[in-house]
Motif scaffolding. Structure first.
Motif, PDB file in Angstrom:
ATOM      1  N   UNK A  50      40.090  33.654  47.061  1.00 14.75           N
ATOM      2  CA  UNK A  50      40.235  35.010  46.530  1.00 14.75           C
ATOM      3  C   UNK A  50      39.376  35.957  47.348  1.00 14.75           C
ATOM      4  N   UNK A  51      39.693  37.232  47.229  1.00 12.37           N
ATOM      5  CA  UNK A  51      38.949  38.249  47.976  1.00 12.37           C
ATOM      6  C   UNK A  51      38.474  39.338  47.019  1.00 12.37           C
ATOM      7  N   UNK A  52      37.690  40.233  47.536  1.00 13.81           N
ATOM      8  CA  UNK A  52      37.267  41.386  46.763  1.00 13.81           C
ATOM      9  C   UNK A  52      38.450  42.245  46.347  1.00 13.81           C
ATOM     10  N   UNK A  53      39.516  42.237  47.149  1.00  4.92           N
ATOM     11  CA  UNK A  53      40.714  42.990  46.800  1.00  4.92           C
ATOM     12  C   UNK A  53      41.376  42.411  45.550  1.00  4.92           C
ATOM     13  N   UNK A  54      41.348  41.082  45.417  1.00  6.82           N
ATOM     14  CA  UNK A  54      41.894  40.442  44.213  1.00  6.82           C
ATOM     15  C   UNK A  54      41.056  40.814  42.989  1.00  6.82           C
ATOM     16  N   UNK A  58      42.358  42.962  39.751  1.00  8.06           N
ATOM     17  CA  UNK A  58      42.193  42.414  38.400  1.00  8.06           C
ATOM     18  C   UNK A  58      41.383  43.340  37.502  1.00  8.06           C
ATOM     19  N   UNK A  59      40.313  43.894  38.032  1.00 11.91           N
ATOM     20  CA  UNK A  59      39.473  44.789  37.234  1.00 11.91           C
ATOM     21  C   UNK A  59      40.206  46.089  36.920  1.00 11.91           C
ATOM     22  N   UNK A  60      40.999  46.579  37.887  1.00  9.44           N
ATOM     23  CA  UNK A  60      41.812  47.770  37.612  1.00  9.44           C
ATOM     24  C   UNK A  60      42.775  47.497  36.459  1.00  9.44           C
ATOM     25  N   UNK A  61      43.341  46.298  36.428  1.00 11.77           N
ATOM     26  CA  UNK A  61      44.251  45.922  35.343  1.00 11.77           C
ATOM     27  C   UNK A  61      43.514  45.910  34.002  1.00 11.77           C
ATOM     28  N   UNK A  62      42.302  45.355  33.986  1.00  9.58           N
ATOM     29  CA  UNK A  62      41.529  45.316  32.743  1.00  9.58           C
ATOM     30  C   UNK A  62      41.154  46.713  32.269  1.00  9.58           C
ATOM     31  N   UNK A  63      40.915  47.608  33.204  1.00  6.33           N
ATOM     32  CA  UNK A  63      40.503  48.965  32.850  1.00  6.33           C
ATOM     33  C   UNK A  63      41.667  49.835  32.380  1.00  6.33           C
ATOM     34  N   UNK A  64      42.870  49.509  32.807  1.00  8.69           N
ATOM     35  CA  UNK A  64      43.995  50.390  32.483  1.00  8.69           C
ATOM     36  C   UNK A  64      45.276  49.616  32.168  1.00  8.69           C
TER      37      UNK A  64
END
Length: 108
Positions: A50-54, A58-64
């Protein structure tokens, strides 16, 4: 205990601090009863490349999550803005076990 001097004063160096220093923001602790998370998919992505982009995806999905759900094209464009197309949402997409650096866009 070894000590390190950081701005603001000396702090004891414990194991978790050493790990966090080497791998900042690479651990996600997700509650088992979260309504929108697929912990099965998330668990299967452990020990995969995995990378920082993944993580960002994922965090963008959790936030919105409301931007992802539904068929509203404008919301979908808002969510996708800035997310690289090769990144994976660790909660929704299985990372291929044979993913390599080229697939993940990791430079040599």
């Amino acid at each position: 205990n070894p000590r390190v001097s950081l701005p603001g004063g000396p702090y004891p160096i414990d194991y978790s601090t050493q790990i966090e220093h080497m791998h900042p923001w690479t651990a996600i602790i997700a509650p088992a009863n979260h309504q929108i998370l697929s912990l099965e998919t998330f668990s299967s992505n452990q020990n995969r490349l995995t990378t920082g982009f993944d993580m960002y995806h994922s965090i963008r999905y959790l936030m919105s999550p409301s931007l992802v759900k539904g068929n509203d094209k404008q919301n979908s464009l808002l969510f996708d803005s800035g997310i690289p197309p090769w990144s994976h949402n660790l909660f929704q997409q299985m990372i291929p076990p044979n993913r390599n650096c080229r697939d993940a866009k990791i430079p040599k």
